[in-house]
Design an enzyme around this catalytic site. Structure first.
Site, mmCIF file in Angstrom:
data_model
loop_
_atom_site.group_PDB
_atom_site.id
_atom_site.type_symbol
_atom_site.label_atom_id
_atom_site.label_comp_id
_atom_site.label_asym_id
_atom_site.label_seq_id
_atom_site.Cartn_x
_atom_site.Cartn_y
_atom_site.Cartn_z
ATOM 1 N N ARG A 1 21.536 19.216 71.442
ATOM 2 C CA ARG A 1 20.987 20.150 72.111
ATOM 3 C C ARG A 1 19.950 19.891 73.671
ATOM 4 O O ARG A 1 20.645 21.115 74.667
ATOM 5 C CB ARG A 1 20.456 21.784 71.487
ATOM 6 C CG ARG A 1 21.338 22.203 70.652
ATOM 7 C CD ARG A 1 20.490 22.926 69.817
ATOM 8 N NE ARG A 1 21.712 23.236 68.448
ATOM 9 C CZ ARG A 1 21.809 24.411 67.601
ATOM 10 N NH1 ARG A 1 20.380 24.608 67.522
ATOM 11 N NH2 ARG A 1 22.335 24.722 66.649
ATOM 12 N N GLN B 1 34.898 10.562 68.639
ATOM 13 C CA GLN B 1 35.053 11.235 68.262
ATOM 14 C C GLN B 1 36.321 11.510 67.475
ATOM 15 O O GLN B 1 36.375 13.006 67.623
ATOM 16 C CB GLN B 1 33.922 12.050 67.706
ATOM 17 C CG GLN B 1 33.583 12.546 65.644
ATOM 18 C CD GLN B 1 32.086 13.169 65.805
ATOM 19 O OE1 GLN B 1 32.827 14.527 65.964
ATOM 20 N NE2 GLN B 1 31.452 13.125 65.269
ATOM 21 N N TYR C 1 34.842 19.624 57.335
ATOM 22 C CA TYR C 1 36.049 19.310 57.938
ATOM 23 C C TYR C 1 37.358 18.175 56.822
ATOM 24 O O TYR C 1 36.608 18.601 55.317
ATOM 25 C CB TYR C 1 35.777 18.989 59.418
ATOM 26 C CG TYR C 1 35.082 20.005 60.495
ATOM 27 C CD1 TYR C 1 35.537 21.150 60.723
ATOM 28 C CD2 TYR C 1 34.158 18.726 61.151
ATOM 29 C CE1 TYR C 1 34.392 21.584 61.279
ATOM 30 C CE2 TYR C 1 33.642 19.319 61.363
ATOM 31 C CZ TYR C 1 33.991 20.971 62.156
ATOM 32 O OH TYR C 1 32.946 22.320 62.930
#
Length: 770
Positions: free
Chosen positions: A725, A502, A583
């Site tokens: 997670r 990524q 971002y």
């Protein structure tokens, strides 16, 4: 106590009889505007849990209600010339009039005073009352009198519906979907007594207007519906009992919840109950259930605190606290189901094959999962799994078994994933000079050995000043590419997983401390200049970024191209462009962070212009036979930010540019965001983009077990599921979930085979003991 229930619906009547039964000394009246034993409405639906509670609280009325029940297990769906049926769903229906008549008789038997044909304008009309139950329905005059206190939150939903009945009896809860020149209509049909069925017709506002239904009288609307649903009616006629309503009798559903449910008016305590306090869409049939449950819980609190008027404040406080949680749960499920029907035409009926449409409809509330369907109707679900596996090119084994949806393969361009589970990119903040080292090899390699179909490293930065922290991975030089190649070679040589990189740029969220030193907090030393779409800091104490000029854009684009060319040398299988989470590229897409007035700000086209430049540049140098996905923040969770509708627009733009898949995340764009968390809370974004834009998607967010992933993928809400997670807690999450659901033919690494046998045996023993 002196108690007055204003409104003689299920909530008021049931509370009155329960309280009178608990303490006959109470003086209780129910005031109703209709005539004795008269009411409007067709059938209502109960849940098994509510019926069980009613049996416990008042066996006498429960027995009479159950005697009048019509019970059915099957759901049948008419769609595109098919009729599909599944069993095990356990509904019970009863006529609204029958239910109220039973409760009225029970109230009279217990000594509750019933006052009919009385319109109550104000709670102050009963100054002698210690407690006033405002159970006067959705249009509650009592609630409206104290709007500033009760703070009603009212949302009018877009679809139109008309509530009709028919003398044709149906042996299943039947849904019929019909397409017209102006859109889709659906009928919700269920029997509620030995002569009559409820027949609700629903459609979009657009179809309603274009068919001129608003200009028709009630008979005109009935004739229209009777003609449209003639096949399922099979000669039967439709009826209305809403002649008291003016116009066409088509309504919009109104979702209601109140900020506060009780008030002291100076003389009496007033509390909302039933539709006066909250509404739940008929798509899951919970309106009457909520009313009955309100009555039970308020009575229960009086039993706990004591049946004295001095206890009323404490009773009402606990009542609201407990009921608010359950109402929120039911409203969330009802919202999911309601929204499914609101968009069923363009999102599902026009796109999904009948088999998947049926599965999607059954799981529309997200309360019914894949394994729950197996408990309800094992044969039907296994038939659907065979169909789904067949679409993925999987042939049944000798015993007819096929893998569940998450374990079917998925092919994009020249890359085939062995299953539909992706390990999400998750920042480890453990790189030195951006190099993927031994920690990353062990960390990521373990997840590849652990069964994931596609393993992503964390966001990999395209230049030193593109990093979030000094510990982020990078791909701007040969040494970093060598580290990636080492990892890719390990995965390809020791597992059947694929590897994804990524690529991203931190933008205004860069130059921060490692997460465990202070997440998002700016570096005190060793920082670097930041750039973004506009000169807006992420935190008040963050560095103010420079608004990018054309030279900055050209430099960053070259950095992305260089990183992509290096990624090619690593042999990685998949590339993802990070346009989410605030971002750099995300900062162009969101109006919260893009305040530009040039050709890169303002409209959707302008805000997407630079991210699309980057995408086109990397697609040009990335191998044609390998996919590129794009991660989007599909909801900014803050007023003025991007919504799922905006995300769909951007997804279409990336699709047109050649993106293969959209990775549907949300948030982290604006620090003051207010996300609504919950199980599968981001899946609706993936669902919308996949089925409205027509591009494959990855669902992310609170997907924590195989049942979740199977439900999402089987319903067509996503093509892949990214699990984050749970993979941190368990490197072999995929293999363990396979074992947990009894899928023993999923291959483990040969070195771990003896552990596989023991793990599966221990699970079987635990299940047997339970």
């Amino acid at each position: 106590m002196r108690i007055v229930c204003i409104g003689g619906g299920p909530a008021g009547l049931y509370f009155a009889l329960l309280m009178k039964k608990q303490n006959p000394a109470h003086e209780i009246s129910v005031v109703e505007r209709n005539r004795p034993y008269d009411t409007f409405g067709w059938g209502v639906v109960f849940s098994d849990a509510t019926m069980e509670a009613m049996r416990a609280w008042d066996p006498e009325s429960a027995a009479e209600i159950e005697d009048a029940f019509n019970h059915w297990d099957d759901i049948e769906v008419w769609f595109k010339g098919t009729r599909q049926r599944t069993s095990g769903h356990g509904f019970v229906g009863i006529g609204r009039k029958k239910l109220l008549n039973i409760l009225q008789r029970r109230c009279e038997a217990l000594g509750v005073e019933l006052v009919f044909e009385t319109e109550v304008a104000s709670d102050l009309d009963y100054a002698d009352a210690d407690l006033i139950i405002a159970s006067d329905g959705f249009n509650s005059k009592i609630r409206n009198r104290y709007q500033g206190v009760f703070e009603p939150d009212l949302v009018t939903r877009p679809n139109r519906y008309i509530w009709l009945g028919t003398n044709k009896l149906y042996d299943a809860f039947t849904f019929d979907f019909r397409k017209t020149d102006h859109g889709w209509f659906q009928a919700h049909i269920y029997k509620f007594d030995d002569k009559t069925s409820t027949f609700i017709v629903e459609t979009t506002e657009d179809a309603y207007e274009k068919h001129g239904l608003g200009q028709m009288d009630q008979q005109g609307s009935i004739d229209f519906c009777q003609d449209l649903f003639s096949e399922v009616l099979d000669g039967a006629e439709l009826m209305t009992n809403a002649r008291h309503l003016r116009g066409s009798a088509w309504l919009n559903f109104n979702r209601l919840i109140c900020g506060k449910w009780s008030h002291f008016n100076g003389r009496s305590h007033v509390v909302l109950m039933g539709d006066a306090a909250h509404t739940a869409h008929f798509a899951i049939g919970s309106g009457t259930k909520l009313a009955i449950d309100d009555a039970i819980e308020l009575t229960n609190q009086f039993n706990r605190h004591g049946h004295a008027k001095e206890q009323i404040p404490a009773v009402l406080e606990d009542y609201e606290e407990i009921r608010r949680v359950d109402v929120a749960r039911i409203q969330n499920a009802a919202r999911n189901a309601m929204e499914w029907f609101e968009v069923v035409g363009r999102r599902y009926a026009d796109t999904l094959p009948p088999e998947q449409f049926m599965y999607s409809m059954l799981t529309r509330s997200q309360r019914i999962s894949h394994e729950n369907l197996r408990l309800r109707d094992k044969a039907w679900l296994e038939g659907y799994e065979r169909w789904f596996a067949g679409q993925a090119g999987v042939e049944p084994s000798a015993d007819g078994r096929v893998p569940p949806p998450m374990f079917t393969p998925y092919t994009m361009r020249g890359v085939t994933l062995k299953n539909r589970i992706v390990m999400s990119p998750m920042a480890m903040y453990s790189a030195k000079d951006g190099v993927l080292d031994d920690f990353h090899l062990v960390h990521l390699g373990a997840r590849a050995l652990g069964g994931a179909g596609l393993v992503f490293g964390e966001m990999t930065c395209v230049s030193p000043d593109a990093r979030i922290t000094p510990g982020c991975l990078g791909l701007w030089n040969e040494k970093q590419a060598e580290g990636w190649k080492r990892f890719v070679d390990f995965v390809h040589g020791n597992s059947t997983a694929k590897v994804g990189i990524q690529l991203g740029h931190a933008g205004r969220k860069g130059a921060t401390k490692l997460a465990w030193e202070g997440i998002d907090q700016p570096l005190q030393t060793g920082d670097w200049p930041l750039i973004s779409a506009s000169a807006l800091p992420y935190l008040k104490n963050s560095q103010v970024p420079k608004a990018m000029d054309r030279a900055d854009m050209d430099r960053v684009k070259a950095d992305f191209v260089r990183a992509t060319e290096l990624a090619v040398t690593t042999g990685t299988d998949w590339l993802e462009l990070h346009c989410a989470h605030g971002y750099l590229l995300s900062s162009f897409l969101s109006p919260l962070t893009n305040r530009r007035t040039d050709e890169y700000g303002g409209s959707h086209e302008n805000r997407a212009r630079y991210p699309l430049e980057i995408f086109n540049a990397i697609r040009a140098v990335w191998p044609e036979d390998k996919p590129i996905s794009v991660r989007l923040s599909c909801h900014d969770w803050f007023e003025g930010g991007n919504t799922p509708e905006d995300a769909a627009i951007f997804a279409q733009m990336f699709k047109d540019a050649g993106a293969d898949m959209i990775d549907c995340s949300s948030g982290q764009v604006w620090k003051e965001e207010k996300p609504v968390y919950g199980r599968l809370f981001q899946t609706p974004f993936s669902d919308k983009i996949r089925n409205e834009v027509g591009i494959p998607t990855i669902a992310v967010g609170a997907i924590s077990e195989a049942d979740h992933a199977n439900s999402v993928i089987a319903a067509g809400r996503a093509d892949l599921c990214a699990v984050a997670r749970p993979h941190l807690a368990d490197p072999a999450w995929v293999l363990h979930e396979a074992a947990r659901i009894g899928l023993t033919d999923v291959a483990w690494p040969k070195q771990y085979y003896s552990g596989k046998q023991q793990y599966e045996t221990n699970l079987a023993r635990a299940a047997a003991a339970k």
